[in-house]
Design a protein around this motif. Sequence first.
Motif, short mmCIF file in Angstrom:
data_model
loop_
_atom_site.label_atom_id
_atom_site.label_comp_id
_atom_site.label_asym_id
_atom_site.label_seq_id
_atom_site.Cartn_x
_atom_site.Cartn_y
_atom_site.Cartn_z
N HIS A 124 9.53 -27.85 6.05
CA HIS A 124 9.10 -26.49 5.76
C HIS A 124 8.37 -26.45 4.43
O HIS A 124 8.67 -27.21 3.53
CB HIS A 124 10.32 -25.57 5.72
N PRO A 125 7.43 -25.54 4.32
CA PRO A 125 6.76 -25.39 3.03
C PRO A 125 7.75 -24.91 1.99
O PRO A 125 8.61 -24.08 2.27
CB PRO A 125 5.70 -24.32 3.30
N VAL A 126 7.68 -25.47 0.81
CA VAL A 126 8.63 -25.10 -0.23
C VAL A 126 8.09 -23.90 -1.01
O VAL A 126 6.98 -23.92 -1.51
CB VAL A 126 8.90 -26.29 -1.17
N SER A 127 8.91 -22.84 -1.06
CA SER A 127 8.51 -21.64 -1.77
C SER A 127 9.10 -21.67 -3.16
O SER A 127 10.18 -22.20 -3.38
CB SER A 127 9.01 -20.40 -1.03
N THR A 128 8.38 -21.10 -4.12
CA THR A 128 8.88 -21.03 -5.48
C THR A 128 8.88 -19.59 -5.95
O THR A 128 8.11 -18.76 -5.47
CB THR A 128 8.01 -21.86 -6.43
N LEU B 184 2.18 -16.44 2.74
CA LEU B 184 2.20 -17.21 3.99
C LEU B 184 2.07 -18.71 3.72
O LEU B 184 2.08 -19.51 4.65
CB LEU B 184 1.08 -16.73 4.91
N THR C 212 -3.02 -25.31 11.10
CA THR C 212 -2.94 -23.86 10.85
C THR C 212 -4.28 -23.35 10.33
O THR C 212 -4.73 -22.27 10.72
CB THR C 212 -1.84 -23.53 9.83
N TRP D 34 2.63 -19.75 14.30
CA TRP D 34 1.37 -19.41 13.63
C TRP D 34 0.30 -19.06 14.68
O TRP D 34 -0.46 -18.09 14.52
CB TRP D 34 0.90 -20.57 12.75
N MET E 127 -0.34 -20.71 2.93
CA MET E 127 -1.43 -21.44 3.59
C MET E 127 -2.00 -22.47 2.64
O MET E 127 -2.38 -22.14 1.52
CB MET E 127 -2.54 -20.47 3.99
N GLN F 263 16.63 -21.46 0.63
CA GLN F 263 16.33 -22.85 0.24
C GLN F 263 17.46 -23.44 -0.60
O GLN F 263 17.67 -24.65 -0.60
CB GLN F 263 15.02 -22.91 -0.53
N HIS G 51 3.51 -33.58 11.91
CA HIS G 51 4.43 -32.63 12.53
C HIS G 51 5.71 -32.48 11.72
O HIS G 51 6.18 -31.41 11.49
CB HIS G 51 4.80 -33.10 13.95
N GLU H 284 0.73 -28.37 8.24
CA GLU H 284 0.76 -28.79 9.65
C GLU H 284 -0.44 -29.69 9.96
O GLU H 284 -1.05 -29.60 11.03
CB GLU H 284 0.77 -27.58 10.59
#
Lengths: 133, 216
Positions: free
Chosen positions: A27-31, A84, A95, B41, A86, B102, A23, A91
């Motif tokens: 947050h997912p790290v975006s690049t 998104l 998901t 989601w 994925m 971020q 849990h 999670e």
Amino acid sequence: MSTDSHTSHAIAPKTGHDDVHGHGDGHPVSTFKGYMTGFVLSVILTAIPFWLVMSGALDSKTATAVAILAIGAVQIVVHMIYFLHMTPSSEGGWTLMALIFTVVMVVITLTGSLWVMYHLNTNMMPMDPSQLP
Amino acid sequence: MASVTADASAAEAGSANEQPVFYVTDEHEHAEGGSTQLGFWLYLMSDCLVFAVLFATYGVLGGSFAAGPSPKDLFDLPLVALNTTMLLLSSITYGFAVLEMQKNRVSPMLLWLAITGLFGAAFLGIELFEFTHMILEGATPKRSAFLSSFFTLVGTHGLHVTFGIIWMITLIVQVRMFGLTDANKRRLLCLSMFWHFLDVVWIGVFTFVYLMGVLR
């Protein structure tokens, strides 16, 4: 006293729970690279089907239809991965489980409706007036 | 805290009467917002089912023109391509907003968010232009089953984009007032999922409705 023993009892399963379901994995790290890859891929995958239909490059309509549907499916996967974010482990995999369930439901809804209604149309529609006796 | 006391009393009652308990007595606490991403989601997946039903309806009724106009007469592919470009650009600019978020840089984040909103508004404007054009030509939702299902499907997507823009404006105001707090970041990531999800649905719309319609 009872509350005290309870709190210590309650903390232990919580940490164990986090390990299992992930849990608190943040947050997912975006690049920048990820977003640009996704963007370039989707521009290409959008341009090809529009070009195929507008120029009529493929002679067969069926071939064009199959091609644009396949490219559309690929583009949806590209968006899922790069926009998104994925991943099978996000999670704790929940998901992905929800997505698989939804995809199954969507496929049943679409193919089921089209299949049933196609047969209803061909077998039960009233005949053309000129064909009546 | 309430759950702790209730739990403690339940445990005492259980030990006194030796009755089995058929539910989880030790409700552990979740961190605030810890499950928001997953919950959102799940909402998107249920929204996906709504669109699946509308796509199925369009698939069944899309060929019933009632001697009215067909997709070939109505759809203007260059306009749809322009619309798709707007939505695709808004997706990448939202990505840039998330990247700035971020790094905790408020002003660039707000700028990218505003640009995303403008692209979204451009998409809506083009779609409304297309709809008015069709309706003025007599291709109203009442004209045929094809047009009813078309307006329902594409209109529902447009309505989602409208609410996405309203949400975006709300978040711009929120971030300006309270800064990039944890709660605001969470909201921005939820809207990010919503916005990219709408782009995914649009892929289905332009492939299945517009391109297949013209091809038919």
